[in-house]
Scaffold this motif. Structure first.
Motif, PDB file in Angstrom:
ATOM      1  N   ILE A  26     -63.661 -32.326   5.854  1.00  0.00           N
ATOM      2  CA  ILE A  26     -64.828 -31.447   5.893  1.00  0.00           C
ATOM      3  C   ILE A  26     -65.521 -31.537   4.540  1.00  0.00           C
ATOM      4  CG2 ILE A  26     -63.875 -29.822   7.578  1.00  0.00           C
ATOM      5  CD1 ILE A  26     -63.167 -27.961   5.241  1.00  0.00           C
ATOM      6  N   TYR A  81     -68.400 -29.129   2.175  1.00  0.00           N
ATOM      7  CA  TYR A  81     -69.021 -27.811   2.155  1.00  0.00           C
ATOM      8  C   TYR A  81     -69.657 -27.538   0.798  1.00  0.00           C
ATOM      9  CZ  TYR A  81     -64.876 -26.331  -0.518  1.00  0.00           C
ATOM     10  OH  TYR A  81     -63.891 -26.210  -1.468  1.00  0.00           O
ATOM     11  N   PHE A  90     -61.706 -22.562  15.500  1.00  0.00           N
ATOM     12  CA  PHE A  90     -61.631 -23.863  16.146  1.00  0.00           C
ATOM     13  C   PHE A  90     -60.402 -23.916  17.043  1.00  0.00           C
ATOM     14  CE2 PHE A  90     -59.528 -24.081  12.058  1.00  0.00           C
ATOM     15  CZ  PHE A  90     -58.318 -24.699  12.337  1.00  0.00           C
ATOM     16  N   CYS A 148     -71.730 -35.766  12.408  1.00  0.00           N
ATOM     17  CA  CYS A 148     -71.022 -34.609  11.867  1.00  0.00           C
ATOM     18  C   CYS A 148     -71.538 -33.325  12.526  1.00  0.00           C
ATOM     19  CB  CYS A 148     -71.232 -34.495  10.359  1.00  0.00           C
ATOM     20  SG  CYS A 148     -70.282 -35.661   9.362  1.00  0.00           S
ATOM     21  N   THR A 149     -70.675 -32.329  12.635  1.00  0.00           N
ATOM     22  CA  THR A 149     -71.070 -31.009  13.089  1.00  0.00           C
ATOM     23  C   THR A 149     -71.409 -30.160  11.875  1.00  0.00           C
ATOM     24  OG1 THR A 149     -69.654 -31.100  15.047  1.00  0.00           O
ATOM     25  CG2 THR A 149     -70.292 -28.932  14.273  1.00  0.00           C
ATOM     26  N   THR A 159     -60.043 -35.982   9.629  1.00  0.00           N
ATOM     27  CA  THR A 159     -59.565 -34.682   9.158  1.00  0.00           C
ATOM     28  C   THR A 159     -60.206 -34.365   7.802  1.00  0.00           C
ATOM     29  OG1 THR A 159     -57.614 -35.771   8.244  1.00  0.00           O
ATOM     30  CG2 THR A 159     -57.400 -34.759  10.408  1.00  0.00           C
ATOM     31  N   ILE A 172     -65.707 -26.151  17.210  1.00  0.00           N
ATOM     32  CA  ILE A 172     -65.698 -25.174  16.131  1.00  0.00           C
ATOM     33  C   ILE A 172     -66.945 -24.294  16.241  1.00  0.00           C
ATOM     34  CG2 ILE A 172     -66.837 -26.783  14.533  1.00  0.00           C
ATOM     35  CD1 ILE A 172     -65.181 -25.469  12.272  1.00  0.00           C
ATOM     36  N   LEU A 188     -71.250 -25.930   6.126  1.00  0.00           N
ATOM     37  CA  LEU A 188     -70.048 -26.701   6.436  1.00  0.00           C
ATOM     38  C   LEU A 188     -70.396 -27.911   7.289  1.00  0.00           C
ATOM     39  CD1 LEU A 188     -66.891 -26.923   6.499  1.00  0.00           C
ATOM     40  CD2 LEU A 188     -66.978 -25.547   8.597  1.00  0.00           C
ATOM     41  N   VAL A 242     -68.436 -30.879   9.400  1.00  0.00           N
ATOM     42  CA  VAL A 242     -67.149 -31.303   9.949  1.00  0.00           C
ATOM     43  C   VAL A 242     -67.269 -32.741  10.417  1.00  0.00           C
ATOM     44  CG1 VAL A 242     -65.365 -30.846  11.659  1.00  0.00           C
ATOM     45  CG2 VAL A 242     -66.671 -28.938  10.683  1.00  0.00           C
ATOM     46  N   GLU A 243     -66.472 -33.613   9.847  1.00  0.00           N
ATOM     47  CA  GLU A 243     -66.534 -35.027  10.183  1.00  0.00           C
ATOM     48  C   GLU A 243     -65.872 -35.278  11.538  1.00  0.00           C
ATOM     49  OE1 GLU A 243     -64.675 -37.057   6.965  1.00  0.00           O
ATOM     50  OE2 GLU A 243     -66.109 -36.347   5.462  1.00  0.00           O
ATOM     51  N   ILE A 294     -60.507 -31.037  13.783  1.00  0.00           N
ATOM     52  CA  ILE A 294     -61.167 -29.805  14.205  1.00  0.00           C
ATOM     53  C   ILE A 294     -62.220 -30.138  15.256  1.00  0.00           C
ATOM     54  CG2 ILE A 294     -62.743 -27.990  13.473  1.00  0.00           C
ATOM     55  CD1 ILE A 294     -61.379 -27.955  10.790  1.00  0.00           C
ATOM     56  N   CYS A 295     -62.044 -29.594  16.455  1.00  0.00           N
ATOM     57  CA  CYS A 295     -63.008 -29.797  17.528  1.00  0.00           C
ATOM     58  C   CYS A 295     -62.542 -29.033  18.755  1.00  0.00           C
ATOM     59  CB  CYS A 295     -63.150 -31.272  17.860  1.00  0.00           C
ATOM     60  SG  CYS A 295     -64.398 -31.622  19.114  1.00  0.00           S
TER      61      CYS A 295
END
Length: 310
Positions: free
Chosen positions: A113, A115, A160, A87-88, A111, A151, A104, A106-107, A148-149
């Motif tokens: 996330i 948080y 993003f 994850c980011t 799609t 970001i 946050l 991001v997986e 999302i990539c």
């Protein structure tokens, strides 16, 4: 315990039962003998952020950790055990103690996330987003949801890349996640064979495009950097990085750091880590186009451990 020399690399290598992490100083070319709770313990997971803070989940707790002061921990709600290592992780503010700071996650390749707000939320919230679809297989006209990539967090929002370079995606929390886009002006040179990173640096948003040739080489042939002109809503080619450095690693994010001579970093350079049995870090000078390489121990993945005062 000695102060951890940052920035450094956290190299993740396959171990007998789990992923083994070693800390490595690329400027001295040697491993770092430093035992930090959550980083070198194979029973825990961690995610580094471009702001320097590290999100750590152990079997007992979840917290933000400052690598320069490991005793400084900011407690967070416990993370579920099924969170992927890839994850980011980003913070909406460089100072997570500020009211309303968002952590946050991001997986990758999905799609989703997760948080939470530091000091406010009692649990992590998972949100499934839908920002459109993209063509997956032209032969069958098969489409998939756009993930999302890349970001980056900048000016209190998360930016993003969307499907088209005609705009850039925006994510803000008020208090729920709100997705939008910023329509961009002007023309932009589209490169099909490129790896793109978004980087926040001193309140400015940059895009780094690593352009690859048509051979099978794993290392990019050219590094291009663009700076967002928010007043004109347009990407503009950057001839320098304002005397700073950008640190990149495939698969998660780009970060900005001061080019302090004591840290061994060359100003206006982009450092890109390439994993593998013959891992290396490529150093691209944005001002004069020069290129150098640093050898790094074999690793299947590497994370930049950064200062919290970059």
């Amino acid at each position: 315990m000695d102060r951890l020399p940052v920035p450094c690399l956290a190299l993740q290598q396959p171990g007998p039962d789990s992923v083994k992490t070693i800390l490595f100083n690329i400027f001295e070319g040697q491993s770092i003998d430093c035992d930090i709770d959550g980083l070198t313990n194979n029973n825990s997971n961690f995610w580094v952020t471009p702001q320097g803070w590290i999100l750590v989940r152990t079997s007992l707790s979840t917290f933000l950790l400052s690598p320069q002061n490991p005793e400084m921990k900011i407690q967070l709600p416990n993370l579920p055990e099924d969170i992927r290592r890839t994850c980011t992780c980003l913070l909406s503010s460089a100072n997570p103690t500020l009211p309303g700071c968002i952590v946050l996650l991001v997986e990758p390749n999905t799609t989703g996330i997760r948080y939470c707000r530091v000091g406010e939320d009692g649990e992590w919230v998972r949100h499934e987003y839908d920002i459109g679809t993209q063509l997956l297989d032209p032969a069958t006209n098969l489409h998939e949801k756009v993930p999302i990539c890349p970001i980056a967090a900048c000016r209190g929002k998360f930016y993003f890349n969307s499907e088209s370079l005609a705009d850039i995606g925006e994510l803000e929390f008020s208090p729920m996640p709100v997705f939008g886009s910023l329509e961009l002006a002007g023309e932009f040179e589209v490169v099909n064979r490129a790896k793109v990173f978004l980087v926040e640096s001193k309140g400015e948003l940059y895009m780094v495009s690593l352009v690859y040739g048509f051979s099978c080489d794993m290392i990019d042939s050219e590094t291009r950097v663009y700076k967002m002109d928010f007043s004109e809503q347009q990407w503009r080619r950057a001839d320098d990085l304002g005397g700073r450095v950008f640190l990149l690693s495939s698969g998660y994010f780009g970060a900005s750091c001061s080019a302090d001579q004591d840290r061994g970093l060359e100003e206006d350079c982009v450092y890109m880590f390439y994993p593998g049995d013959e891992a290396c870090s490529k150093i691209s000078n944005v001002k004069d186009g020069g290129v150098n390489f640093m050898e790094v121990p074999a690793a299947r993945r590497a994370l930049w451990v950064l200062p919290t005062d970059p």
